[in-house]
Motif scaffolding. Structure first.
Motif, PDB file in Angstrom:
ATOM      1  N   VAL A 180      37.925  37.220  50.847  1.00  0.00           N
ATOM      2  CA  VAL A 180      38.633  36.196  50.072  1.00  0.00           C
ATOM      3  C   VAL A 180      38.966  36.731  48.678  1.00  0.00           C
ATOM      4  O   VAL A 180      40.080  36.550  48.176  1.00  0.00           O
ATOM      5  N   ILE A 181      38.018  37.417  48.047  1.00  0.00           N
ATOM      6  CA  ILE A 181      38.251  37.979  46.715  1.00  0.00           C
ATOM      7  C   ILE A 181      39.386  38.994  46.754  1.00  0.00           C
ATOM      8  O   ILE A 181      40.295  38.980  45.909  1.00  0.00           O
TER       9      ILE A 181
ATOM     10  N   ARG B  20      46.799  42.379  41.794  1.00  0.00           N
ATOM     11  CA  ARG B  20      45.640  43.063  41.227  1.00  0.00           C
ATOM     12  C   ARG B  20      44.832  43.706  42.345  1.00  0.00           C
ATOM     13  O   ARG B  20      44.912  43.319  43.508  1.00  0.00           O
ATOM     14  N   ARG B  21      44.031  44.684  41.959  1.00  0.00           N
ATOM     15  CA  ARG B  21      43.227  45.401  42.940  1.00  0.00           C
ATOM     16  C   ARG B  21      41.766  45.357  42.514  1.00  0.00           C
ATOM     17  O   ARG B  21      41.449  45.514  41.343  1.00  0.00           O
ATOM     18  N   ILE B  22      40.880  45.149  43.476  1.00  0.00           N
ATOM     19  CA  ILE B  22      39.450  45.181  43.206  1.00  0.00           C
ATOM     20  C   ILE B  22      38.774  45.941  44.338  1.00  0.00           C
ATOM     21  O   ILE B  22      38.950  45.628  45.510  1.00  0.00           O
TER      22      ILE B  22
ATOM     23  N   GLY C 184      47.672  28.416  37.653  1.00  0.00           N
ATOM     24  CA  GLY C 184      47.198  28.650  36.296  1.00  0.00           C
ATOM     25  C   GLY C 184      45.702  28.785  36.168  1.00  0.00           C
ATOM     26  O   GLY C 184      45.197  29.125  35.097  1.00  0.00           O
ATOM     27  N   SER C 185      44.945  28.541  37.237  1.00  0.00           N
ATOM     28  CA  SER C 185      43.487  28.659  37.176  1.00  0.00           C
ATOM     29  C   SER C 185      43.092  30.095  36.867  1.00  0.00           C
ATOM     30  O   SER C 185      43.693  31.047  37.363  1.00  0.00           O
ATOM     31  N   ARG C 186      42.064  30.235  36.045  1.00  0.00           N
ATOM     32  CA  ARG C 186      41.606  31.548  35.601  1.00  0.00           C
ATOM     33  C   ARG C 186      40.493  32.031  36.517  1.00  0.00           C
ATOM     34  O   ARG C 186      39.568  31.277  36.833  1.00  0.00           O
ATOM     35  N   VAL C 187      40.564  33.303  36.936  1.00  0.00           N
ATOM     36  CA  VAL C 187      39.630  33.841  37.917  1.00  0.00           C
ATOM     37  C   VAL C 187      38.998  35.115  37.385  1.00  0.00           C
ATOM     38  O   VAL C 187      39.680  35.967  36.816  1.00  0.00           O
ATOM     39  N   ASN C 188      37.678  35.231  37.568  1.00  0.00           N
ATOM     40  CA  ASN C 188      36.963  36.486  37.324  1.00  0.00           C
ATOM     41  C   ASN C 188      36.198  36.826  38.583  1.00  0.00           C
ATOM     42  O   ASN C 188      35.540  35.960  39.182  1.00  0.00           O
ATOM     43  N   ALA C 189      36.273  38.084  39.001  1.00  0.00           N
ATOM     44  CA  ALA C 189      35.590  38.509  40.220  1.00  0.00           C
ATOM     45  C   ALA C 189      34.861  39.811  39.968  1.00  0.00           C
ATOM     46  O   ALA C 189      35.352  40.683  39.242  1.00  0.00           O
ATOM     47  N   THR C 190      33.695  39.956  40.559  1.00  0.00           N
ATOM     48  CA  THR C 190      32.954  41.210  40.524  1.00  0.00           C
ATOM     49  C   THR C 190      32.431  41.494  41.926  1.00  0.00           C
ATOM     50  O   THR C 190      32.136  40.576  42.689  1.00  0.00           O
ATOM     51  N   ILE C 191      32.346  42.775  42.256  1.00  0.00           N
ATOM     52  CA  ILE C 191      31.814  43.183  43.551  1.00  0.00           C
ATOM     53  C   ILE C 191      30.802  44.296  43.314  1.00  0.00           C
ATOM     54  O   ILE C 191      30.787  44.913  42.241  1.00  0.00           O
TER      55      ILE C 191
ATOM     56  N   TYR D 113      25.448  40.326  45.543  1.00  0.00           N
ATOM     57  CA  TYR D 113      26.604  39.884  46.323  1.00  0.00           C
ATOM     58  C   TYR D 113      27.861  39.947  45.459  1.00  0.00           C
ATOM     59  O   TYR D 113      27.775  39.997  44.226  1.00  0.00           O
ATOM     60  N   PRO D 114      29.032  39.915  46.089  1.00  0.00           N
ATOM     61  CA  PRO D 114      30.250  39.691  45.299  1.00  0.00           C
ATOM     62  C   PRO D 114      30.180  38.322  44.621  1.00  0.00           C
ATOM     63  O   PRO D 114      29.582  37.381  45.155  1.00  0.00           O
ATOM     64  N   THR D 115      30.744  38.221  43.440  1.00  0.00           N
ATOM     65  CA  THR D 115      30.747  36.942  42.710  1.00  0.00           C
ATOM     66  C   THR D 115      32.179  36.554  42.359  1.00  0.00           C
ATOM     67  O   THR D 115      33.050  37.409  42.227  1.00  0.00           O
ATOM     68  N   LEU D 116      32.379  35.255  42.195  1.00  0.00           N
ATOM     69  CA  LEU D 116      33.701  34.725  41.886  1.00  0.00           C
ATOM     70  C   LEU D 116      33.539  33.530  40.956  1.00  0.00           C
ATOM     71  O   LEU D 116      32.715  32.646  41.210  1.00  0.00           O
ATOM     72  N   SER D 117      34.288  33.530  39.869  1.00  0.00           N
ATOM     73  CA  SER D 117      34.255  32.414  38.917  1.00  0.00           C
ATOM     74  C   SER D 117      35.687  31.922  38.727  1.00  0.00           C
ATOM     75  O   SER D 117      36.563  32.705  38.329  1.00  0.00           O
ATOM     76  N   ILE D 118      35.913  30.652  38.995  1.00  0.00           N
ATOM     77  CA  ILE D 118      37.249  30.064  38.889  1.00  0.00           C
ATOM     78  C   ILE D 118      37.198  28.940  37.864  1.00  0.00           C
ATOM     79  O   ILE D 118      36.457  27.973  38.020  1.00  0.00           O
TER      80      ILE D 118
END
Length: 459
Positions: free
Chosen positions: A176-177, A186-188, A202-209, A216-221
């Motif tokens: 999903v990320i 974008r590429r992750i 317009g929602s702001r997203v931060n992702a880390t893997i 675990y991978p994380t996702l903040s929306i």
């Protein structure tokens, strides 16, 4: 999954697993998953019917497994055909063709209802946020925080609560990320394990893997409503009083340079957008942001957005570069979503050189701390300036400091409106014009009032 561990040693019979055609998963990572589904089925007692899974449980398990395998295969085909970055209509058409093709095979262990649902679910998983879609569509949710496949929190009405939404596993969350990132260009991956971007709404997203996020991978929306909040909305939410709002609106019309301070999630950008509606419509406005969020009603608006480095380590465009470039665009007002480093110096210089009425935000715990933060960020520009010169720049450029915070009851309130009146020795002088006065607490909400200090502003 879904099978009981109940055993009857007197009469043991083995339940045959549901056959899942591995042809469906040929060339896909989901082949191993299909094999694991079959291996996980354990023997149960024929004499103990309660040990057998219900038809409903088996059906849900089969459907989830089949859908997961088909989703992996679908994403691989989209990637092979270079369609991940295509427009939604083209992707939707491909997904429907794919669903029709696999359903025509006829050997899927699905009932009629699940066959009808399969195409819709595959489309939602491909274009949307998968299991997170209901949370993002909930107007009461402002933040979606994914700490792992089965560890998801949401913020509703200023309070964090655990969600019942789950991902199947880490691979599902990672997929999903990757899909969200690919859809916005974008590429992750392991070489770039962090990413900031925004969704089409317009929602702001931060992702880390991994390896950055260890478990675990994380996702903040950070969600934004379908419409931006205005001053009247802040009044209804008791984030501000009517005299305070009127004062700030008049200050914006009179081209007062203003800095909004507060912590993470306090509502700085929301307040900035609400105050910006008071800018006259005949002025040219340039907005500069890390992630474009501001939506203004004025007809003459130019929106600029920073850009991180690409996969080759080049192509970065910083907020500071955009601030410098905006000075050549003949702006009447410059709105910077947030200053974090050396761009603070360029912003102060812009405020001091004919761009009155500019607004920006800064992370700080109080109005006094905001001044200290600005001084620190000016030093981050690499320019060797004495402390007094920096403070003179700040006191000359900034006239109002508005501090907003998210209180313990979840309500975002403007706690202080202060005016910078000058510099005495090397200490900036401030006078508070309005403040939030706490009186106590009821069951769920803080009790207090907004008061004027009685000190007349020098604006």
């Amino acid at each position: 999954p879904g099978m009981s561990d109940g055993l009857d040693n007197d009469d043991t019979s083995e339940k045959q697993p549901v056959a899942i055609s591995r042809d469906l998963f040929r060339g896909s990572r989901a082949a191993e998953m299909a094999a694991r589904v079959q291996r996980k089925v354990s023997p149960v007692s024929a004499g103990n019917p309660r040990a057998l899974p219900s038809e409903e449980t088996r059906s849900a398990t089969d459907y989830s497994s089949v859908k997961g395998g088909l989703q992996s295969r679908l994403l691989e085909q989209l990637s092979e055909r270079d369609l991940l970055g295509a427009d939604e209509e083209r992707i939707a058409g491909f997904v429907r063709e794919f669903a029709d093709e696999v359903l025509a095979v006829g050997d899927l262990p699905l009932n009629a209802q699940e066959r009808d649902q399969l195409g819709r679910d595959l489309l939602q998983e491909t274009l949307g946020l998968g299991p997170l879609a209901p949370l993002v569509l909930d107007p009461a949710v402002t933040d979606v925080l994914v700490n792992g496949p089965d560890d998801i929190f949401v913020e509703r009405y200023g309070q964090l609560e655990r969600s019942k939404v789950r991902f199947r596993d880490s691979e599902h969350l990672l997929r999903v990320i990757e899909r969200i990132a690919a859809r916005v260009g974008r590429r992750i991956d392991q070489s770039s394990p962090m990413a900031d971007f925004r969704l089409p709404d317009g929602s702001r997203v931060n992702a880390t893997i991994p390896p950055v996020s260890i478990d675990y991978p994380t996702l903040s929306i950070r969600r934004f409503g379908s419409r931006r909040l205005r001053g009247s909305d802040l009044l209804r939410g008791k984030s501000i009083s009517e005299p305070m709002l009127h004062f700030l609106q008049e200050a914006v019309r009179l081209r007062t340079n203003m800095v909004i301070s507060g912590g993470t999630g306090a509502g700085k950008s929301t307040l900035l957008g609400a105050l910006a509606e008071s800018i006259p419509s005949d002025e040219r406005i340039v907005t500069i942001e890390d992630t474009a969020e501001l939506l203004l009603d004025q007809p003459h608006v130019v929106r600029l957005e920073s850009r991180p480095v690409n996969t080759e380590g080049a192509g970065e465009i910083t907020i500071r570069q955009l601030v410098v470039n905006s000075l050549r665009m003949r702006p009447d007002r410059i709105l910077v979503g947030e200053v974090r480093s050396g761009e603070a110096l360029d912003m102060l210089q812009a405020m001091n050189t004919g761009h009155e009425g500019s607004l920006t935000t800064v992370h700080a715990n109080s109005p006094r701390d905001a001044i200290s933060r600005l001084e620190t960020m000016v030093l981050m520009s690499g320019t060797e300036l004495p402390s007094r010169a920096i403070r003179e720049q700040i006191t000359s450029a900034v006239q109002l400091l508005v501090h907003i915070s998210r209180c313990e009851d979840g309500v975002r309130r403007i706690e202080s409106i202060s005016e910078i009146t000058g510099l005495e020795s090397e200490t900036p002088l401030m006078q508070e014009i309005f403040r939030w006065q706490r009186l106590g607490r009821s069951e769920r909400r803080l009790e207090g009032r907004y008061v004027a200090t009685g000190i007349p502003p020098q604006l």
